[in-house]
Design a protein around this motif. Structure first.
Motif, PDB file in Angstrom:
ATOM      1  N   VAL A 258      16.707   4.242  22.004  1.00  0.00           N
ATOM      2  CA  VAL A 258      17.077   5.666  22.107  1.00  0.00           C
ATOM      3  C   VAL A 258      16.633   6.343  20.808  1.00  0.00           C
ATOM      4  O   VAL A 258      16.963   5.863  19.716  1.00  0.00           O
ATOM      5  N   TYR A 259      15.875   7.412  20.939  1.00  0.00           N
ATOM      6  CA  TYR A 259      15.342   8.092  19.752  1.00  0.00           C
ATOM      7  C   TYR A 259      15.721   9.563  19.773  1.00  0.00           C
ATOM      8  O   TYR A 259      15.903  10.162  20.832  1.00  0.00           O
ATOM      9  N   SER A 260      15.769  10.138  18.570  1.00  0.00           N
ATOM     10  CA  SER A 260      15.994  11.571  18.435  1.00  0.00           C
ATOM     11  C   SER A 260      14.623  12.249  18.338  1.00  0.00           C
ATOM     12  O   SER A 260      13.693  11.700  17.737  1.00  0.00           O
ATOM     13  N   ALA A 261      14.486  13.438  18.922  1.00  0.00           N
ATOM     14  CA  ALA A 261      13.167  14.081  19.060  1.00  0.00           C
ATOM     15  C   ALA A 261      12.447  14.279  17.721  1.00  0.00           C
ATOM     16  O   ALA A 261      11.266  13.958  17.593  1.00  0.00           O
ATOM     17  N   LEU A 262      13.171  14.807  16.735  1.00  0.00           N
ATOM     18  CA  LEU A 262      12.461  15.213  15.516  1.00  0.00           C
ATOM     19  C   LEU A 262      11.904  14.032  14.721  1.00  0.00           C
ATOM     20  O   LEU A 262      10.717  14.054  14.358  1.00  0.00           O
ATOM     21  N   PRO A 263      12.706  12.976  14.457  1.00  0.00           N
ATOM     22  CA  PRO A 263      12.096  11.820  13.770  1.00  0.00           C
ATOM     23  C   PRO A 263      10.906  11.251  14.546  1.00  0.00           C
ATOM     24  O   PRO A 263       9.903  10.831  13.955  1.00  0.00           O
ATOM     25  N   PHE A 264      11.005  11.270  15.893  1.00  0.00           N
ATOM     26  CA  PHE A 264       9.899  10.770  16.714  1.00  0.00           C
ATOM     27  C   PHE A 264       8.626  11.597  16.476  1.00  0.00           C
ATOM     28  O   PHE A 264       7.544  11.052  16.216  1.00  0.00           O
ATOM     29  N   LEU A 265       8.774  12.930  16.518  1.00  0.00           N
ATOM     30  CA  LEU A 265       7.602  13.807  16.354  1.00  0.00           C
ATOM     31  C   LEU A 265       7.078  13.776  14.916  1.00  0.00           C
ATOM     32  O   LEU A 265       5.877  13.709  14.676  1.00  0.00           O
ATOM     33  N   ILE A 266       8.012  13.826  13.945  1.00  0.00           N
ATOM     34  CA  ILE A 266       7.600  13.840  12.534  1.00  0.00           C
ATOM     35  C   ILE A 266       6.835  12.559  12.194  1.00  0.00           C
ATOM     36  O   ILE A 266       5.757  12.596  11.599  1.00  0.00           O
ATOM     37  N   SER A 267       7.377  11.412  12.636  1.00  0.00           N
ATOM     38  CA  SER A 267       6.730  10.157  12.256  1.00  0.00           C
ATOM     39  C   SER A 267       5.384  10.008  12.961  1.00  0.00           C
ATOM     40  O   SER A 267       4.447   9.427  12.400  1.00  0.00           O
ATOM     41  N   GLY A 274      -1.955   9.708   8.228  1.00  0.00           N
ATOM     42  CA  GLY A 274      -2.141   8.589   7.297  1.00  0.00           C
ATOM     43  C   GLY A 274      -1.087   8.524   6.209  1.00  0.00           C
ATOM     44  O   GLY A 274      -1.270   7.832   5.214  1.00  0.00           O
ATOM     45  N   PHE A 275       0.032   9.267   6.380  1.00  0.00           N
ATOM     46  CA  PHE A 275       1.127   9.184   5.406  1.00  0.00           C
ATOM     47  C   PHE A 275       2.033   8.009   5.773  1.00  0.00           C
ATOM     48  O   PHE A 275       2.005   7.518   6.900  1.00  0.00           O
ATOM     49  N   ASP A 276       2.879   7.650   4.806  1.00  0.00           N
ATOM     50  CA  ASP A 276       3.895   6.644   5.045  1.00  0.00           C
ATOM     51  C   ASP A 276       4.779   7.116   6.208  1.00  0.00           C
ATOM     52  O   ASP A 276       5.259   8.253   6.194  1.00  0.00           O
ATOM     53  N   SER A 277       4.989   6.297   7.246  1.00  0.00           N
ATOM     54  CA  SER A 277       5.798   6.751   8.389  1.00  0.00           C
ATOM     55  C   SER A 277       6.699   5.611   8.866  1.00  0.00           C
ATOM     56  O   SER A 277       6.443   4.992   9.909  1.00  0.00           O
ATOM     57  N   PRO A 278       7.779   5.336   8.102  1.00  0.00           N
ATOM     58  CA  PRO A 278       8.635   4.184   8.428  1.00  0.00           C
ATOM     59  C   PRO A 278       9.276   4.270   9.808  1.00  0.00           C
ATOM     60  O   PRO A 278       9.588   3.244  10.408  1.00  0.00           O
ATOM     61  N   ASP A 279       9.487   5.499  10.340  1.00  0.00           N
ATOM     62  CA  ASP A 279      10.150   5.643  11.653  1.00  0.00           C
ATOM     63  C   ASP A 279       9.162   5.628  12.819  1.00  0.00           C
ATOM     64  O   ASP A 279       9.556   5.841  13.974  1.00  0.00           O
TER      65      ASP A 279
END
Ligand code: FAD
Ligand code: SF4
Length: 467
Positions: A258-267, A274-279
């Protein structure tokens, strides 16, 4: 140049720019709308009636001088058109791409109901792109600098709108941004198929040439305190946005999958840049369910399609006519292969072996309209069913995140956690030296309203500083 045919709007229908072919669209994170050709722009701009009291302009939160820049485009006076556009808007090339014109200027256009509104958004995009192609840059020659300096926290549209007005009035501006690129949700929230990221990079270069200093990768409240900025600068503008995703408040919401929209889109965007994207998480081969019917939900479904999900379904408790999102984005999502389950309210996430296996919904029917004219969803008894899936993305809107670093500077929050602009001047907080605007004061809203509040704040800051 005089108008060749004042009845152009009858003879020539409204035209929207063509979209790139579906097979490319579904796999790539590139803008789907092509830009008008010169002849299309010339003809479409001539459809404008140049109304005496232009409704388009009054409905635009920035009150853009639409009929006059349309005329200048028709006459081929692109530099004058783009200069005029910048007198009211700090980011016209962005608004041309992402504003919901069908709810704002084009909705208000006199021609809208009978002949088809003037294609204002695409003309705004055309005139700025054409100007950049021709080498246009803002002209700040002859600007007299004053001895004032302002710090801005957050490089989203509100922060950038404020910075633009201040620098054009001779005030030194430093923008502190926790991300590695400016733009806020323009860069990391709105996907590239609506707004390509090079557009923002170009704007950063323009702003930097104008003299705005960006300090990227610095989070106020963590790397640097707000007290420090208040002590060092003549005024501070807070434009930090809202980043707390709303919960669905149903059982098993914290299950794996289950994911939240914003972390999904931001990552996803961080990953693409090419930035660090831990999520970062890929929806490849997954059966994806997105909950919600707004533009963020449409961004999630269309991102999942491009990540090659096995299936993507949007579950929404009302019907298509009562979706809060833009009709244009809904149609784009359908074309790209997204399924829609309307009148379906999620009640539980089904879990098997510790991971998501489906979503239980109840069917609804449309009831009476609420104060905003949207019909309420009424649950139909005994209508439960389970839709199998591997992933659930919750796209129910955003609330303010915690801002504990505000405590020491005397800025108040309202009952919903937004910064209260209760000072005497527009956008001024309880601390007269601190101003605020954008989503963090008005709640999750639009790019254009954030720019407008940033620009209003700049005017108030100048009044406060007697500039
Ligand atoms: P933001 O854009 O959120 O910018 C705030 C900035 O502050 C961010 O860069 C953040 O990193 C930075 N920041 C926060 N805290 C700190 C700190 N402590 N120190 C330093 N920096 C900090 N609107 C439209 O008009 N059209 C659309 O198509 C559209 N699509 C959207 C899609 C999604 C997925 C989302 C979530 C929103 C969308 N919106 C759209 C809404 C729009 O993006 C926002 O209303 C707008 O960006 C708000 O601007 P802002 O400047 O207030 O905040
Ligand atoms: Fe032109 Fe429509 Fe605006 Fe009238 S309302 S000035 S026709 S764009």
């Amino acid at each position: 140049m005089s108008r060749d045919n004042v009845y152009q709007f009858i003879d020539l229908p409204r035209v929207d720019p063509s979209k790139i072919p579906l097979n490319i669209r579904k796999t790539e994170f590139i803008e789907i709308y092509q830009i008008f050709s010169e002849s299309q722009a010339n003809a479409q701009s001539d459809r404008c009636l140049e109304c005496g009291n232009p409704y388009c302009q009054s409905k635009c939160p920035l009150h853009n001088n639409i009929p006059n820049w349309l005329r200048l485009v028709h006459e081929g006076r692109i530099f004058e058109a783009v200069d005029l556009a910048h007198t009211t808007n700090s980011l016209p090339e962005i608004c041309g791409r992402v504003c919901p014109q069908d709810r704002l200027c084009e909705n208000a256009c006199t021609l809208n109901s009978e002949f088809g509104a003037v294609t204002i958004g695409n003309m705004e995009k055309y005139l700025t792109e054409k100007a950049f192609e021709m080498g246009w840059k803002p002209n700040l020659k002859g600007l007299i600098k004053c001895d004032k300096k302002v710090a801005i926290v957050g490089a989203g549209p509100a922060g950038l709108g404020c910075a633009d007005v201040l620098i054009r009035n001779g005030i030194d501006v430093t923008v502190y941004e926790r991300q590695q690129e400016i733009g806020g949700l323009l860069t990391f929230g709105i996907p590239s198929f609506k707004l390509e990221k090079s557009v923002m990079t170009r704007r950063r270069e323009i702003f930097t040439d104008m003299g705005i200093e960006f300090k990227l990768g610095i989070e106020i409240g963590k790397e640097l305190s707000l007290d420090h900025l208040v002590a060092e600068y003549d005024a501070v503008f807070l434009a930090v946005g809202v980043y707390q995703g709303m919960k669905a408040n149903i059982p098993n919401e914290d299950t794996q999958g289950v994911y939240s929209a914003l972390p999904f889109l931001i990552s996803n965007t961080q990953h693409l840049l090419g930035f660090d994207s831990p999520d970062y998480v890929s929806m490849q081969d997954k059966r994806v369910i997105v909950l919600g019917g707004g533009d963020t939900a449409m961004d999630c479904v269309r991102t999942s399609i491009r990540q090659n999900a096995r299936s993507v379904t949007c579950v929404y408790r009302r019907d298509a006519n009562n979706m809060p999102g833009s009709r244009k984005e809904y149609n784009n999502a359908r074309e790209e292969g997204v399924e829609f389950q309307f009148n379906a309210q999620p009640v539980e996430i089904i879990v098997e072996n510790g991971i998501v296996a489906g979503i239980k919904i109840v069917k609804t029917k449309m009831g009476e309209a609420d104060v905003n004219g949207r019909c309420k969803a009424e649950i139909i008894p005994n209508s439960e069913e389970v839709i199998p899936c591997d992933v659930v993305i919750i796209a129910f809107g955003f609330a303010p995140h915690d801002l504990p670093w505000l405590d020491s500077v005397g800025v108040n929050l309202d009952k919903n956690g937004h910064i209260s602009t209760c000072g005497e001047l527009k956008q001024q907080t309880a601390n007269p030296k601190i101003f605020a605007g954008g989503d963090i004061t008005r709640g999750s809203d639009l790019v254009v309203t954030a720019i407008a509040e940033g620009r209003d704040a700049a005017q108030s800051i100048m009044e406060y500083l007697n500039v």
